[in-house]
Design a protein around this motif. Structure first.
Motif, PDB file in Angstrom:
ATOM      1  N   GLY A 282      -1.620  11.173  -2.689  1.00 27.60           N
ATOM      2  CA  GLY A 282      -0.646  10.360  -1.958  1.00 27.60           C
ATOM      3  C   GLY A 282       0.552  11.142  -1.475  1.00 27.60           C
ATOM      4  O   GLY A 282       1.226  10.725  -0.529  1.00 27.60           O
TER       5      GLY A 282
ATOM      6  N   HIS B  33      -7.316   7.407   8.586  1.00 24.07           N
ATOM      7  CA  HIS B  33      -7.313   7.956   7.223  1.00 24.07           C
ATOM      8  C   HIS B  33      -8.726   8.274   6.744  1.00 24.07           C
ATOM      9  O   HIS B  33      -9.680   7.596   7.122  1.00 24.07           O
ATOM     10  CB  HIS B  33      -6.739   6.938   6.224  1.00 24.07           C
TER      11      HIS B  33
ATOM     12  N   TRP C 227      -0.585  13.432   4.648  1.00 23.94           N
ATOM     13  CA  TRP C 227       0.397  12.453   5.106  1.00 23.94           C
ATOM     14  C   TRP C 227       1.585  13.188   5.723  1.00 23.94           C
ATOM     15  O   TRP C 227       2.275  13.930   5.015  1.00 23.94           O
ATOM     16  CB  TRP C 227       0.909  11.605   3.929  1.00 23.94           C
TER      17      TRP C 227
ATOM     18  N   SER D 120      -4.321  10.149  -7.706  1.00 29.29           N
ATOM     19  CA  SER D 120      -3.822   9.343  -6.593  1.00 29.29           C
ATOM     20  C   SER D 120      -2.409   9.781  -6.228  1.00 29.29           C
ATOM     21  O   SER D 120      -2.001   9.696  -5.077  1.00 29.29           O
ATOM     22  CB  SER D 120      -3.826   7.857  -6.967  1.00 29.29           C
TER      23      SER D 120
ATOM     24  N   LYS E   2       0.828  -1.212   0.000  1.00 29.09           N
ATOM     25  CA  LYS E   2       0.000   0.000   0.000  1.00 29.09           C
ATOM     26  C   LYS E   2       0.860   1.259   0.000  1.00 29.09           C
ATOM     27  O   LYS E   2       0.547   2.243  -0.673  1.00 29.09           O
ATOM     28  CB  LYS E   2      -0.915   0.010   1.226  1.00 29.09           C
TER      29      LYS E   2
ATOM     30  N   TRP F 129      -6.367   7.452  -0.097  1.00 28.11           N
ATOM     31  CA  TRP F 129      -5.443   6.483  -0.732  1.00 28.11           C
ATOM     32  C   TRP F 129      -6.210   5.810  -1.861  1.00 28.11           C
ATOM     33  O   TRP F 129      -7.045   4.953  -1.625  1.00 28.11           O
ATOM     34  CB  TRP F 129      -4.983   5.453   0.301  1.00 28.11           C
TER      35      TRP F 129
ATOM     36  N   ARG G 154       1.032   4.336  -2.634  1.00 20.18           N
ATOM     37  CA  ARG G 154       0.773   5.730  -2.255  1.00 20.18           C
ATOM     38  C   ARG G 154       1.772   6.645  -2.947  1.00 20.18           C
ATOM     39  O   ARG G 154       1.407   7.669  -3.530  1.00 20.18           O
ATOM     40  CB  ARG G 154       0.895   5.899  -0.732  1.00 20.18           C
TER      41      ARG G 154
END
Ligand code: HEM
Length: 644
Positions: A548, A573, A554, A544, A506, A578, A510
């Motif tokens: 990301g 989240h 983040w 994305s 994952k 994501w 990201r």
């Protein structure tokens, strides 16, 4: 990815985006059909792109946080509360996907109808003021500067820059309504994406497509179609990808082929050891940017040094060929030749389909955002992109139709069928008992193969690189592999016990989503939860990549840190932050298969080898996008590969 790139593009940016040419696997061993379209050696070095050009979306409305196939999970949960309770990553993947990929928003997850969607949209923002969307003035210097980022660094980088400059919603005017867009709107907030992909999805159900895509697909297949046609084909084609037993069977193909690659690497290391070759010059790796006949390999000193991204392309092409219609492209075999350093003998693989797949991908990547009128002109002037594309499509279509005929005959004779996607689709029927015609079958299978090949290859290569570039992460992955597998080969079931590897997968997606942008067309005027007004005809871009890497979402966004996806961290989240597989009714059809394949390929290779990144030397991999992600800026991912 490219689809999005093309967005702003077609006309405006069109001719510029030749910036990054793919340097993926090369079908070096391909023989051309023996006509004027015969690819040059350089072209053979180009990767086997394919129609992966898409975008996706899912309908995650109720799951508390993304775990496996984040985008899909909420809808899956809505459809299957039992599965929702499961914490098993693979179970979540399969169950999530099963419901999400094909549930039409209005049926399974309670996405409102067009009428209610618009009212819910209005009510959601009734408390906020209507406000214009910020962005550069049309034809201003600022607009030119902004657009130049797209030309020089790509739309994915530009979208991140735009959100930092103008905020999470910004608009670029399109005064001439090029490509039919009234303007381009860039979204980079989970709330806005949720609105477009779930709450008001009926208003944004159509994917924005570049000219060439419409030319190639004629609005058919899965990738290039819209509305009910797309929904029907998704329903029919998603069966094998949401069926646990089928995924399990596909997983054996992934593991077997990955082991074949591992065996070839091992033989190369051993053979080099027996020859007592000097240690490879790991201190000064050549970036191998040029399309040399061999992907710059050396072996000796108990290891080999190679561009792992090239080998992962070979691996995934074999896998998608086998899974889709039991066609063995024998690209992993080709790795022995790569490692031997000899140029491939084209006569050894007289595979017209491989030639066509390569040519198709290469031409498409070259011209992805070029407007059709310009392409027709170029063809007339002797640069026959369209003719080569037509020829490649003709070869693929003929080959696939032949296989389909053989399968139908076998089926009607009661002979046992193959265990692949095509076989499953031959007997698939819709609600009124209607199956897929031969034409539809070939288009859909081809689209799925195209979408699944390079995406999984680059993701796997990036994953191996990132894990290996972070010794603490590598140690944890190795410990998990050793403990769970205890020397046995990885399997579908074993993945369920490897949560840390899933976190790594994952996290790599990201930072390095294989397809970074998913655009939609706005059918009617609408209002975002932020109060910003969307006009009918706007093209709305979501990314994305930008989501990301957003510092607002983040902490320390450029650091590779799989712990961001621990269950506790994930719970905090937003469901739409994501989205490597897109979101909504156009979400990636192969999300669960993709995550499973990437995990199994990596598990198989990491169980047997340790990788040391040599080039690039930075922890952050420089990537570019044509149709999908590539490593052109660093000339590949060169690593030392050493048996553990
Ligand atoms: C790491 C691997 C992959 C990534 C990151 C990825 C990502 C995506 C994304 C972002 C879309 C976007 C669509 C949109 O919103 O318009 C998409 C569409 C699609 N993907 Fe994937 N994908 C991957 C692998 C696969 C695989 C393995 C398959 C099939 C076996 C597949 C089949 C498809 C199909 C058929 C579509 C088109 C769906 C539609 O247009 O309705 N993908 N993918």
């Amino acid at each position: 990815m490219a689809i999005m790139s093309m967005s702003l593009s077609n006309t405006v940016l069109a001719s510029s985006q030749k910036v990054m040419r793919p340097r993926r696997i090369a079908a070096r061993a391909v023989s051309s059909p023996g006509n004027s379209a015969r690819p040059s050696p350089q072209q053979h070095q180009q990767s086997v792109t394919s129609v992966a050009a898409i975008t996706g979306s899912s309908v995650r409305l109720s799951h508390p946080a993304p775990t496996a196939a984040s985008a899909v999970e909420a809808s899956a949960s809505a459809a299957n509360p039992v599965e929702q309770a499961s914490k098993c990553p693979i179970r979540q993947l399969t169950s999530a996907f099963s419901a999400a990929s094909d549930s039409l928003p209005s049926t399974s997850v309670g996405v409102p109808s067009a009428a209610t969607a618009s009212s819910s949209s209005s009510s959601s923002s009734s408390s906020s003021e209507l406000r214009p969307i910020p962005g550069p003035a049309p034809l201003s210097l600022a607009a030119l500067q902004d657009v130049s980022i797209i030309f020089t660094q790509g739309l994915h980088v530009a979208m991140l820059a735009f959100s930092e400059k103008y905020g999470p919603v910004c608009r670029f005017a399109n005064p001439a309504s090029l490509n039919g867009a009234t303007s381009w709107v860039f979204l980079n907030s989970p709330e806005a994406v949720q609105h477009v992909c779930a709450t008001a999805v009926r208003n944004y159900g159509r994917r924005y497509l570049p000219d060439i895509y419409n030319y190639v697909t004629h609005g058919k297949g899965i990738l290039g179609s819209q509305d009910e046609y797309n929904a029907r084909h998704r329903r029919l084609c998603s069966g094998p990808f949401r069926n646990r037993a089928q995924l399990q069977r596909f997983s054996t193909v992934v593991v077997e082929r990955s082991h074949q690659l591992a065996d070839i690497w091992m033989e190369a290391v051993e053979a080099a050891g027996a020859r007592s070759s000097p240690s490879p010059s790991v201190s000064s790796p050549s970036p191998s940017v040029s399309p040399s006949p061999s992907p710059s390999v050396s072996s000796g000193g108990g290891c080999l040094v190679t561009d792992v991204a090239v080998h992962s392309q070979r691996l995934t092409l074999d896998i998608v060929g086998l899974v889709a219609f039991s066609h063995d492209f024998r690209q992993v075999e080709q790795v022995s030749r790569d490692l031997g350093g000899s140029a491939a003998d084209p006569r050894l693989l007289p595979d017209r389909v491989l030639w066509a797949v390569n040519t198709f991908g290469q031409v498409l990547a070259d011209i992805f955002i070029t407007p059709l009128p310009l392409l027709r002109l170029l063809d007339a002037l002797g640069l026959p992109h369209l003719r080569r594309l037509d020829e490649a499509v003709g070869v693929m279509r003929a080959a696939m139709l032949e296989v389909i005929q053989e399968r139908r005959t076998a089926l009607s004779s009661g002979l046992p069928g193959k265990d692949d996607l095509l076989q499953a689709l031959l007997t698939a029927t819709d609600e009124v008992g209607r199956g897929l015609t031969d034409e539809e079958l070939w288009e859909d299978v081809h689209d799925i193969m195209g979408a699944g090949h390079e995406t999984t290859a680059t993701t796997t290569a990036a994953l191996l690189y990132c894990i290996s570039a972070h010794p603490d992460v590598r140690q944890r992955v190795e410990a998990e592999l050793d403990q769970v597998l205890a020397g046995q080969p990885p399997s579908f079931e074993a993945l369920e016990h490897m949560p840390y590897l899933q976190c790594c997968v994952k996290e790599v997606m990201r930072l390095y989503p294989a397809i970074p942008v998913f655009p939609r067309e706005a059918l009617r005027d609408d209002e975002l939860p932020s109060g910003h007004v969307i006009n009918a005809g706007d093209v709305v871009f979501m990314s994305s990549y930008a989501l990301g890497r957003s510092a607002a979402l983040w902490p320390d966004p450029l650091t590779f840190n799989p712990d961001r996806f621990s269950p506790e961290a994930e719970a905090a989240h937003h469901r739409f932050q994501w989205l490597p597989f897109g979101a909504g009714p156009r979400m990636c059809l192969g999300a669960s298969f993709a995550q499973m394949s990437v995990s199994l390929m990596a598990a198989t290779l990491l169980q047997r080898f340790r990788f040391t990144p040599l080039h690039p030397s930075s922890r952050l991999i420089p990537v570019a996008y044509d149709i999908t992600m590539n490593f052109n800026p660093s000339g590949g991912l060169r690593m030392k590969v050493q048996p553990r």
